[in-house]
Design an enzyme around this catalytic site. Structure first.
Site, PDB file in Angstrom:
ATOM      1  N   ARG A  51       1.210  -0.986   0.293  1.00 28.98           N
ATOM      2  CA  ARG A  51      -0.168  -0.064  -0.432  1.00 28.98           C
ATOM      3  C   ARG A  51       1.031   1.219  -0.541  1.00 28.98           C
ATOM      4  O   ARG A  51       1.895   1.354   0.844  1.00 28.98           O
ATOM      5  CB  ARG A  51      -0.858  -0.190   1.795  1.00 28.98           C
ATOM      6  CG  ARG A  51      -1.786  -1.903   1.084  1.00 28.98           C
ATOM      7  CD  ARG A  51      -2.694  -1.241   2.638  1.00 28.98           C
ATOM      8  NE  ARG A  51      -3.609  -2.713   1.617  1.00 28.98           N
ATOM      9  CZ  ARG A  51      -4.533  -2.795   2.682  1.00 28.98           C
ATOM     10  NH1 ARG A  51      -5.234  -1.880   3.806  1.00 28.98           N
ATOM     11  NH2 ARG A  51      -5.285  -3.988   2.041  1.00 28.98           N
ATOM     12  N   SER A  99     -11.874  -6.811   8.998  1.00 26.70           N
ATOM     13  CA  SER A  99     -12.625  -5.863   8.547  1.00 26.70           C
ATOM     14  C   SER A  99     -12.858  -7.022   7.566  1.00 26.70           C
ATOM     15  O   SER A  99     -12.110  -7.435   6.925  1.00 26.70           O
ATOM     16  CB  SER A  99     -11.477  -4.721   6.967  1.00 26.70           C
ATOM     17  OG  SER A  99     -12.391  -4.124   6.645  1.00 26.70           O
ATOM     18  N   GLU A 134      -7.949  -0.440  14.093  1.00 31.39           N
ATOM     19  CA  GLU A 134      -8.161  -1.654  13.205  1.00 31.39           C
ATOM     20  C   GLU A 134      -7.223  -2.925  13.535  1.00 31.39           C
ATOM     21  O   GLU A 134      -6.770  -2.568  12.852  1.00 31.39           O
ATOM     22  CB  GLU A 134      -8.594  -0.668  11.597  1.00 31.39           C
ATOM     23  CG  GLU A 134      -9.542  -2.336  10.962  1.00 31.39           C
ATOM     24  CD  GLU A 134      -9.133  -2.366   9.008  1.00 31.39           C
ATOM     25  OE1 GLU A 134      -9.752  -1.215   8.859  1.00 31.39           O
ATOM     26  OE2 GLU A 134      -8.827  -3.094   8.124  1.00 31.39           O
TER      27      GLU A 134
END
Length: 423
Positions: A261, A351, A348
């Site tokens: 990413r 997910s 997080e």
RNA sequence: GGAGAGUUGACCGAGCGGCCGAAGGUGACAGUCUUGAAAACUGUUGAGGCGUAACCCGCCUCCGCGGGUUCGAAUCCCGCACUCUCCGCCA
């Protein structure tokens, strides 16, 4: 891609979803207008084409003067057909592009609004009271460095910011998490997969990652390949253009992959340690499921994720992500956030997204129904990732900088119950 | 990197520039026969779209993908992707 037939029959439903997401609702009427134009152009083209074909058959049979006359007529017609086809193609491309710009319809019940408008569904476990325990809170990097488990400096030297080395027990800990995840997924009936992390543009586009968040994606220009940020991409692409048999239940895959990413929009956020990095590993659950069973599959994913976090003895809460914070493809997204003691906030860890038929429609993944075919639904969710190291180190730290290892991970760490700082 | 061969429906496999969405076969499904099954025989069996909200029906598109030539392309030409074979290089 949302269902055009649905947009035509119930445009208000789509407008409503666009409002919930904070997206442009005027696009709905543009789609309707463009689609009407497309159909008119298509009809005109098809009529001309039908005439051309029947004339062509006459040409084939005619002789002499008659043939010459027919040829003149059909040459004229050929020009017209070509022009009409260009019109129809252009209208079709325009309509398609507009339709593709619309995100999935948010499921009823999803909170409207942006990133901060999530709903907390429940909280499980209780964050430790470190003050009461007399334990000074160290963050994961300090702990990781003490254990000689994380080396950020050399990561930066070799690759730049947001790169790191996992060393010794750090490397073992990551493998432990991923192996445990793979084991649980396999036991739950998911087929283990190790997937490609470089994919072609069609696959990247089809899975919905080249929309609003295309800046997040690494692209290798020389080879026209994208580096994927999750194995969801390769797992969704796996059955592109196929008609599946789901009569035996959902097709369930557990994909292990490196994830890349760019974190282009996150300058300055989570810069310390390995919370937000350019490269990490993840095991991802992915199901192809009948549309009517997708919500149940989504719940199933969540239950598996919660069982993992509970086995790792991590306090967490479950949130229902607001519409504006959903990915392009998701109709509903449920995240588990683990407690981060050093920052006293939630972070997080998992997910799970129900993409309903949105992804499958783009990728032409269908199943055979009673009459004809219909799009399947896809569901995806995390079952283990590098970031969990952060939560494990911080939540299980002891006063002396050692770290408690939950039983689930011990078999992968030579049976140790505690990771001890290296002096 | 170089040279060559190939890509057709669920699968195998034909295919002449002109009723080719595509022969034939296999598989699947249905029927006949049979107590039942097998065999044999008969029939059915791709996807997407438009007319149309749906049925019937009609029409259009799809022969790896994208262009082109032509009145007309699965068929001829160009580009790309992929598969296989050989050579080279790297491991």
């Amino acid at each position: 891609m949302i269902d055009l037939a649905l947009l035509r029959s119930d445009p208000e439903r789509v407008r409503e979803s666009q409002r919930m997401r904070g997206d442009d609702e005027a696009v709905v009427d543009r789609v309707l207008a463009t689609d009407a134009r497309r159909r008119a152009a298509l009809t005109e083209f098809e009529q001309a084409r039908a005439e051309q074909k029947s004339l062509g058959r006459d040409v084939a049979q005619a002789q002499g003067d008659e043939k010459a006359a027919l040829l003149v007529r059909s040459k004229e017609l050929a020009q017209r057909v070509k022009a009409l086809q260009a019109d129809a193609d252009a209208a079709d491309a325009e309509a398609r592009e507009l339709l593709m710009s619309i995100g999935n319809l948010a499921e009823p019940g999803v909170p409207a609004g942006g990133a901060d408008d999530f709903a907390v569904l429940r909280t499980e476990g209780t964050p430790r009271d470190f003050a009461a325990e007399g334990v000074p809170v160290r963050d994961h990097l300090e702990l990781g460095e003490g254990l000689k488990a994380i080396d950020m400096e050399r990561g930066a030297k070799v690759s730049g910011a947001r790169f790191y080395y996992l060393t010794g027990v750090g490397a073992q800990l990551e493998l432990a998490i991923l192996n445990a995840a793979m084991g649980v997924a396999t036991a739950q009936g998911f087929l283990p997969m190790i997937t490609p992390t470089l994919v072609r543009p069609e696959t990247m586009r089809g899975t919905g990652f080249l929309g609003n968040h295309s800046d997040e994606v690494y692209y290798l220009e020389k080879d026209e390949l994208y580096l994927t940020g999750t194995s969801e991409v390769a797992l969704a692409g796996y059955h592109t253009d196929e008609i599946l048999d789901l009569s035996g239940g959902p097709l369930r895959y557990a994909g292990w992959s490196a994830c890349y990413r760019r974190e282009a929009g996150s300058a300055g956020r989570d810069t310390r340690g390995i919370i937000r990095v350019h490269q990490f590993h993840k095991v991802e659950m992915f199901s192809y499921v009948r549309s009517e069973d997708a919500a149940a599959e989504h719940e199933r994913f969540l239950a598996i994720q919660e069982s993992m976090l509970q086995a790792l003895e991590l306090p967490y809460r479950v949130i229902d992500t607001a519409a504006g914070d959903l990915g392009t493809s998701a109709a509903r997204k449920l995240d588990c956030e683990g407690w981060l003691p050093s920052q006293e906030r939630w972070m997080e860890l998992t997910s799970a997204s129900n993409c309903t038929t949105f992804q499958a429609r783009r990728l032409a993944i269908r199943e055979r129904g009673e009459d004809g075919t219909r799009a399947v639904a896809t569901v995806n969710g995390t079952i283990g990732t590098t970031r969990w190291i952060v939560a494990l180190l911080e939540n299980h730290q002891q006063a002396d900088g050692s770290v408690y290892v939950p039983p689930m991970l011990r078999p992968y760490l030579g049976g140790v119950e505690t990771l001890t700082p290296v002096l």
